[in-house]
Design a protein around this motif. Structure first.
Motif, PDB file in Angstrom:
ATOM      1  N   ASP A 106      77.652  54.800  40.862  1.00  8.62           N
ATOM      2  CA  ASP A 106      77.069  53.436  40.056  1.00  8.62           C
ATOM      3  C   ASP A 106      77.770  52.048  40.026  1.00  8.62           C
ATOM      4  N   HIS A 107      78.549  52.500  40.899  1.00  9.63           N
ATOM      5  CA  HIS A 107      79.020  50.680  41.510  1.00  9.63           C
ATOM      6  C   HIS A 107      80.197  50.732  41.264  1.00  9.63           C
ATOM      7  N   SER A 108      81.343  51.701  40.012  1.00  9.83           N
ATOM      8  CA  SER A 108      82.695  51.588  39.795  1.00  9.83           C
ATOM      9  C   SER A 108      83.873  51.653  40.848  1.00  9.83           C
ATOM     10  N   GLU A 109      83.558  52.213  42.182  1.00 11.13           N
ATOM     11  CA  GLU A 109      84.501  52.440  43.119  1.00 11.13           C
ATOM     12  C   GLU A 109      83.454  52.452  44.476  1.00 11.13           C
ATOM     13  N   GLU A 153      91.322  36.909  38.136  1.00 10.71           N
ATOM     14  CA  GLU A 153      90.407  36.606  39.420  1.00 10.71           C
ATOM     15  C   GLU A 153      90.517  38.090  40.036  1.00 10.71           C
ATOM     16  N   TYR A 154      91.207  38.976  40.419  1.00  7.36           N
ATOM     17  CA  TYR A 154      91.674  40.282  41.714  1.00  7.36           C
ATOM     18  C   TYR A 154      92.095  41.383  41.112  1.00  7.36           C
ATOM     19  N   ALA A 155      92.524  41.641  39.555  1.00  3.88           N
ATOM     20  CA  ALA A 155      92.786  42.555  38.974  1.00  3.88           C
ATOM     21  C   ALA A 155      92.575  43.048  38.484  1.00  3.88           C
ATOM     22  N   SER A 156      92.071  41.954  37.251  1.00  3.95           N
ATOM     23  CA  SER A 156      91.202  42.623  35.949  1.00  3.95           C
ATOM     24  C   SER A 156      91.008  43.310  34.947  1.00  3.95           C
ATOM     25  N   ARG A 157      89.501  43.599  36.273  1.00  5.48           N
ATOM     26  CA  ARG A 157      89.051  44.859  36.070  1.00  5.48           C
ATOM     27  C   ARG A 157      89.267  46.138  36.862  1.00  5.48           C
ATOM     28  N   LEU A 158      90.192  46.358  37.504  1.00  6.53           N
ATOM     29  CA  LEU A 158      90.115  47.541  37.781  1.00  6.53           C
ATOM     30  C   LEU A 158      90.331  48.624  36.624  1.00  6.53           C
ATOM     31  N   GLU A 171     101.244  54.631  35.701  1.00  6.14           N
ATOM     32  CA  GLU A 171     101.044  55.092  36.254  1.00  6.14           C
ATOM     33  C   GLU A 171      99.855  53.876  36.439  1.00  6.14           C
ATOM     34  N   PHE A 172      99.662  53.655  38.068  1.00  2.00           N
ATOM     35  CA  PHE A 172      98.463  52.500  39.002  1.00  2.00           C
ATOM     36  C   PHE A 172      97.382  53.563  39.341  1.00  2.00           C
ATOM     37  N   GLN A 173      96.049  53.080  38.376  1.00  3.35           N
ATOM     38  CA  GLN A 173      95.192  54.189  38.340  1.00  3.35           C
ATOM     39  C   GLN A 173      93.989  53.041  39.303  1.00  3.35           C
ATOM     40  N   GLY A 174      93.749  51.631  39.249  1.00  8.78           N
ATOM     41  CA  GLY A 174      93.119  50.990  40.136  1.00  8.78           C
ATOM     42  C   GLY A 174      93.180  51.207  41.398  1.00  8.78           C
ATOM     43  N   VAL A 175      93.863  51.295  42.201  1.00 11.85           N
ATOM     44  CA  VAL A 175      93.995  51.253  44.010  1.00 11.85           C
ATOM     45  C   VAL A 175      93.963  52.511  44.004  1.00 11.85           C
ATOM     46  N   VAL A 176      93.612  53.227  45.001  1.00 14.06           N
ATOM     47  CA  VAL A 176      94.210  54.776  45.364  1.00 14.06           C
ATOM     48  C   VAL A 176      94.183  54.754  46.767  1.00 14.06           C
ATOM     49  N   ALA A 177      95.157  55.082  47.507  1.00 14.27           N
ATOM     50  CA  ALA A 177      95.439  55.176  49.140  1.00 14.27           C
ATOM     51  C   ALA A 177      94.488  56.621  49.414  1.00 14.27           C
ATOM     52  N   ALA A 188      86.576  49.450  35.842  1.00 14.50           N
ATOM     53  CA  ALA A 188      86.885  50.084  34.247  1.00 14.50           C
ATOM     54  C   ALA A 188      85.595  50.028  33.873  1.00 14.50           C
ATOM     55  N   GLU A 189      84.491  49.396  34.796  1.00 15.86           N
ATOM     56  CA  GLU A 189      83.114  49.776  34.494  1.00 15.86           C
ATOM     57  C   GLU A 189      82.225  49.157  36.185  1.00 15.86           C
ATOM     58  N   PRO A 190      81.356  49.490  36.141  1.00 16.75           N
ATOM     59  CA  PRO A 190      80.490  48.887  37.819  1.00 16.75           C
ATOM     60  C   PRO A 190      80.882  47.486  37.890  1.00 16.75           C
ATOM     61  N   ASN A 191      81.110  47.123  38.614  1.00 19.88           N
ATOM     62  CA  ASN A 191      81.341  45.924  38.495  1.00 19.88           C
ATOM     63  C   ASN A 191      80.364  45.458  40.259  1.00 19.88           C
ATOM     64  N   VAL A 192      80.324  44.487  39.812  1.00 19.00           N
ATOM     65  CA  VAL A 192      78.757  43.633  40.462  1.00 19.00           C
ATOM     66  C   VAL A 192      79.721  42.349  41.402  1.00 19.00           C
ATOM     67  N   ILE A 193      80.970  42.094  41.683  1.00 20.99           N
ATOM     68  CA  ILE A 193      81.521  41.659  41.824  1.00 20.99           C
ATOM     69  C   ILE A 193      82.971  43.016  43.053  1.00 20.99           C
ATOM     70  N   ALA A 194      83.071  43.247  43.099  1.00 18.83           N
ATOM     71  CA  ALA A 194      83.766  44.702  43.535  1.00 18.83           C
ATOM     72  C   ALA A 194      84.011  43.891  45.143  1.00 18.83           C
ATOM     73  N   LEU A 195      83.066  43.190  46.139  1.00 15.31           N
ATOM     74  CA  LEU A 195      83.582  43.127  47.026  1.00 15.31           C
ATOM     75  C   LEU A 195      84.797  41.644  47.270  1.00 15.31           C
ATOM     76  N   SER A 196      84.410  40.956  46.652  1.00 18.56           N
ATOM     77  CA  SER A 196      85.104  39.989  46.040  1.00 18.56           C
ATOM     78  C   SER A 196      86.420  40.420  45.416  1.00 18.56           C
TER      79      SER A 196
END
Length: 587
Positions: A106-109, A153-158, A171-177, A188-196
């Motif tokens: 669903d493009h959420s990740e 611009e870059y983190a708020s949608r995580l 707990e920081f959930q947005g970016v996981v190694a 937080a939801e499917p992201n149209v501009i994930a690459l940006s």
């Protein structure tokens, strides 16, 4: 500045002018040049040499990508740091520190596989943990208070950004190694501009992990040569503050050893840059200001210089203050704003737009090397609408008509209009020092507006740092202001500048319908279709044009020049610096 990138409708064009300088010591210049060209073809790029670039303003001194604020600092940062992805000449995202990626259903990740042979300038390995650290820092509760402006611009949608940034959880959930060379961005939801969102430059965890976020901007690791550590093709090694900045090649660069030994930036008064370019003391003048349109013919006549001209990825505006923040209130809460009575009627703002002859400014100050732009979306993007938004062609009769209808008439016969209550009506116009064309445009704008009876108080210009501090904190009595914006190339969304709660929304524009359209333009699943987004952005551009938080004055052409001895240059639509590890010199 600057920053990130991707998309279609590329309106840029490149003009290459100039002739290779004749070699000394030979009577047959044509033959000598031909021999040099043949030698270059046979041997390929040569190792060694230094090129010198010119800036007309000194960087303020922050060389950390998550905290820097200006294009002059970016001239160092862009040689030192890198992101997971970059962009090509068509504004499409291409691999960089990440060699590939894939989305979940669903493009959420989005999961990135990283290059495995990348090292920081100090020899430490680059890993997925550095990526996590960069975005965790931008999401930190102390980040914005410390001066960071890139979270929205870059983190708020995580995933979990709000809770983490507000200190509700550790707990920081947005970016996981997932492992050392695999990292997943979770939204937080499917992201149209994930690459940006994932395109931001990465900083080293091992350098900054023990420094509190609030202290990072002032830390030597963010400011001093030798301590600024990136993965890029050049290392920041020397600095004479305000005069010279030296970048030496990173011989262990993961994409191959750079051809050049070093790139040197010199801070040079704009008045002497062209002379230094002609005599070879500097090799290039490019971002952020290039050279002036008035000097085009002079530069074109230089035998050893080539010109690159293309539309700028940004524009100059005259902002119109819709609302004011209370003195001392630095929140971005529109409910606390007060209406600017001087400009509250949209007919007044529209009249102002009709009164200013923008093409005359382009012809007179830019020598025709620029375009009238009617939307704050870059013309190079597929989303730019050149048909539906109001065009506001110069029309004094229309301006006078709108002002009359709004009740602004000259009551006392002094040539200036009073407000609908018969009271004196004066609009102040504010502008900063630094950009010569902008400085020269201010009194011209004053003249255009006074021709339709608007009394203008043209205030004394201020140094840029003081001007922007006033604009951010002390602009409670401002009406009109001049400023220029360089745009992000990652996505055409105008969020960051024109949303009601955006930091850079200096006009304090509070338009719920416009905010709604900005949200719809990136809301899945419809927004995964480009045609849908284009339609929504068209509606937003019309709303912007009718409500007018600003008049886009012009987009000047970028005019860059370099010595003909510099080779391997492949400019992007938004910047001169591209793959500088492939730059080389022929002498």
């Amino acid at each position: 500045m600057k920053f990130k990138r991707s998309w279609l409708i590329l309106l840029s064009f490149v003009l290459m002018l100039g002739i290779l300088a004749a070699c000394s010591g030979g009577s047959d210049n044509t033959s000598t040049e031909g021999e040099k060209e043949n030698e270059e073809k046979e041997t390929g790029p040569q190792m060694g040499g230094t090129v010198v670039g010119a800036m007309d303003t000194a960087p303020s001194g922050s060389f950390n990508p998550i905290f820097y604020e200006e294009a002059y600092e970016a001239n160092i940062i862009e040689f030192v740091y890198e992101g997971l992805v970059s962009q090509n000449n068509s504004l499409e995202f291409v691999p960089n520190l990440a060699k590939e990626w894939k989305y979940n259903e669903d493009h959420s990740e989005i999961t990135f596989t990283l290059e495995e042979n990348v090292k920081w300038h100090d020899g430490e390995p680059f890993t997925a943990h550095d990526v996590v650290f960069t975005y965790k820092t931008m999401s930190d509760p102390d980040y914005i208070e410390a001066g960071g402006v890139r979270a929205s611009e870059y983190a708020s949608r995580l995933l979990g950004y709000k809770e983490y940034s507000e200190g509700q959880t550790d707990e920081f959930q947005g970016v996981v190694a997932e492992d050392d060379h695999t990292v997943t961005f979770k939204f937080a939801e499917p992201n149209v501009i994930a690459l940006s969102d994932a395109s931001f430059s990465i900083i080293p965890e091992h350098i900054f992990k023990d420094i509190p976020v609030a202290d990072i901007p002032a830390a030597p690791e963010s400011r001093e040569p030798g301590k600024v550590i990136g993965t890029g093709p050049f290392k920041f090694t020397e600095m004479v503050q305000g005069e010279q900045y030296v970048l030496e090649k990173n011989a262990d660069y993961w994409q191959g050893e750079p051809y050049l030994d070093s790139v040197v930036w010199k801070v040079v008064d704009q008045a002497v840059i062209l002379g230094l370019l002609e005599n070879g003391e500097i090799d290039f003048v490019a971002d952020p200001n290039g050279f002036q349109a008035a000097d085009y013919e002079a530069v074109a006549a230089m035998q050893n210089v080539e010109i690159i001209e293309q539309p700028d990825f940004g524009y100059q505006i005259m902002g119109m203050m819709h609302n004011h923040r209370a003195a001392g209130d630095m929140t971005l809460d529109p409910s606390k704003w007060t209406v600017n009575e001087n400009l509250k009627d949209p007919r007044v703002r529209q009249a102002i737009a009709y009164a200013i002859d923008r093409q005359a400014i382009i012809d007179g100050l830019l020598y025709g090397r620029g375009i009238v732009q009617n939307s704050p979306i870059a013309t190079q993007f597929w989303a730019y609408d050149d048909q539906n938004p109001p065009a506001y062609e110069h029309d004094q009769d229309k301006a006078n008509q709108l002002l009359d209808e709004a009740g602004y008439v000259d009551v006392d016969g002094d040539g200036f209009r009073e407000d609908p209550n018969g009271e004196k009506w004066v609009l102040n116009l504010n502008y900063p020092l630094g950009n010569q064309i902008r400085e020269r445009s201010a009194p011209i704008i004053e003249e255009f507006l006074e021709e339709v009876g608007i009394n203008i108080d043209l205030r004394q210009p201020k140094e840029a740092a003081a001007y922007f501090e006033d604009l951010e904190k002390n602009s409670q009595d401002w009406d009109l202001y001049l400023v220029g914006w360089s745009l992000s190339s990652g996505d055409p969304s105008p969020e960051g500048l024109w949303g009601s709660k955006d930091f850079y929304n200096y006009s304090r524009w509070n338009n719920p319908e416009a905010d709604k359209l900005l949200a719809e333009a990136v809301k899945p699943p419809e927004a995964f279709e480009q045609d849908y987004r284009k339609e929504i952005y068209s509606k937003w551009q019309v709303e912007f044009g009718e409500d007018l938080p600003a008049l886009i004055l012009y987009a000047a052409n970028s005019l860059w020049a370099h010595n003909s001895r510099m080779k391997g240059i492949d400019v992007l639509p938004y910047q001169f610096h591209n793959n500088p590890h492939l730059w080389y010199v022929t002498e």
